[in-house]
Design a protein around this motif. Structure first.
Motif, short mmCIF file in Angstrom:
data_model
loop_
_atom_site.label_atom_id
_atom_site.label_comp_id
_atom_site.label_asym_id
_atom_site.label_seq_id
_atom_site.Cartn_x
_atom_site.Cartn_y
_atom_site.Cartn_z
N LYS A 317 38.83 40.34 43.10
CA LYS A 317 37.65 39.48 43.16
C LYS A 317 36.38 40.17 42.70
CE LYS A 317 37.52 35.93 44.12
NZ LYS A 317 37.66 34.79 43.18
N LEU A 320 34.45 36.96 39.48
CA LEU A 320 34.59 35.65 40.14
C LEU A 320 35.66 34.78 39.49
CD1 LEU A 320 30.94 34.53 40.94
CD2 LEU A 320 32.76 35.02 42.56
N ASN A 325 38.58 29.69 43.26
CA ASN A 325 37.16 29.76 43.57
C ASN A 325 36.60 28.37 43.81
OD1 ASN A 325 36.30 32.73 42.85
ND2 ASN A 325 37.61 32.06 41.15
#
Length: 416
Positions: A317, A320, A325
């Motif tokens: 992570k 992003l 997400n």
């Protein structure tokens, strides 16, 4: 008796010649007949109207009141008086067979038209009476009355010509058959209107007080009248639009009756979101979104689910884009779903959703599809405006931007 009285008066008292006394006797008899006939007509009309009004007051049915309004008794009194006058022609004009022949024809024609007027007033009364019943209130009864009257007037004109010329009615009907092609051309709109009225009634496409929209004729309002030639629409700006009746069969139009009778009025409107304002939500922003009441449970649940998934699959992570997400656009759509679901003026039993449409050069359309409980136009517009006021004000909380073309002021700022 009257004939002999005036003749003897002119011969004995004034010493007129026989020929002069005969002509003066004729004029006197005609004047006397007209005067007594007029008095009798007024008397019959007065007594009949008074009797009918007394009966109307004592009965519960509105039919007798409608008969009075459409002057049915007046027209039948005229017919009766003309028949009385017709019966008195032979005693009055017996000595003038040539004049009797032409007066007889003229009075016969007048009687024919008086009968037509009586039938017309009776038909109008029947139409008005049927309007009292809910099953007939929205039917095009005027069209049926008008087509019947057109046929009746056509027949009466043929009969009148036959009476005036002394020719056989069969000859006129034969000539009319030969003239039928011209008549079809003359009455083309009437025939089309009549056929269209029947189709409208049978198919139930338009009723009185229906709200229809027909862009071809700039019509957008309630139907106030359906007759043989036209459909009268009172638009929302109180202007009047006349639409040919057959156009409701040959052309397309929109009838809002189904919406009025349904449980809600559709809201289908979108806003344009700038593509470059859509992004992933950072971990440090999730706590802020949890503060939004309508999203708190969802954000809590979905963030835990995403974290578990990423942890289970050892997702890196540091970027992003890796793994699962949340996006600010997705959270905004979910927020609007919850907002529409709890809105007091939205019918929850009907379909509602927030959907993303195909991207355009001006951005991504985000559409609200739902149904307002209140179908009244003013209230509906107010409810829809309130919803989109809230949506437009909420966009900035999700770090999104709405697309709009630059104004002159924006361009001048760029130049500076």
């Amino acid at each position: 008796m009257i004939s002999k009285f005036f003749y003897n008066l002119y011969r004995e008292q004034f010493s007129f010649s026989h020929e002069t006394a005969v002509y003066l006797n004729l004029v006197s008899n005609l004047l006397t007949t007209f005067i007594f006939g007029y008095i009798l007509f007024k008397l019959l009309r007065f007594l009949g109207r008074k009797l009918l009004r007394n009966v109307a007051k004592r009965t519960k049915t509105p039919f007798d009141d409608i008969l009075i309004k459409n002057r049915v008794f007046l027209n039948i009194t005229r017919v009766i008086m003309m028949f009385i006058f017709y019966a008195s022609l032979k005693p009055l004009l017996g000595e003038f067979p040539g004049l009797l022949k032409y007066i007889d024809r003229l009075v016969s024609v007048i009687i024919t038209f008086f009968v037509i007027w009586f039938i017309r007033s009776l038909l109008l009364s029947i139409k008005d009476f049927l309007r009292e019943f809910s099953s007939f209130k929205d039917k095009p009864l005027e069209s049926y009355v008008q087509i019947f009257m057109v046929l009746l007037w056509l027949i009466s004109v043929i009969v009148a010509f036959s009476l005036l010329t002394g020719k056989s009615l069969i000859k006129f009907l034969t000539a009319l058959g030969a003239f039928s092609a011209v008549l079809l051309l003359i009455f083309k709109d009437t025939i089309l209107g009549f056929v269209a009225s029947i189709q409208i009634s049978i198919n139930d496409t338009v009723r009185l007080n229906d709200w229809i929209t027909m862009e071809k004729y700039s019509a957008d309002g309630n139907v106030v009248e359906i007759n043989l030639a036209s459909v009268i629409v009172r638009n929302f700006d109180n202007t009047i639009t006349s639409i040919p009746t057959y156009s409701l069969v040959s052309d397309s139009f929109k009838n809002w009756r189904a919406m009025s009778n349904s449980d809600g009025r559709r809201i289908k409107r979108s806003i344009l979101i700038k593509v470059n304002s859509i992004r992933f939500v950072r971990e440090d922003e999730i706590s802020e979104f949890k503060k939004i009441k309508l999203l708190s449970n969802y954000v809590e649940q979905i963030s835990n689910e995403i974290n578990n998934y990423n942890h289970k699959h050892n997702i890196d992570k540091s970027l992003l884009i890796n793994g699962r997400n949340l996006t600010n656009f997705g959270l905004f759509r979910k927020y609007l779903d919850e907002y529409i679901q709890q809105h007091p003026h939205i019918n929850q039993s009907l379909l509602f959703m927030t959907r993303q449409l195909e991207p355009t050069p001006n951005g991504i359309p985000l559409e609200i599809y739902a149904f307002s409980k209140n179908k009244v136009w003013i209230d509906y517009e107010r409810i829809m405006a309130d919803i989109f006021d809230h949506i437009l004000a909420s966009v900035s909380y999700f770090d999104l931007e709405i697309f709009e073309n630059p104004s002159g002021k924006d361009i001048s700022k760029l130049k500076n």
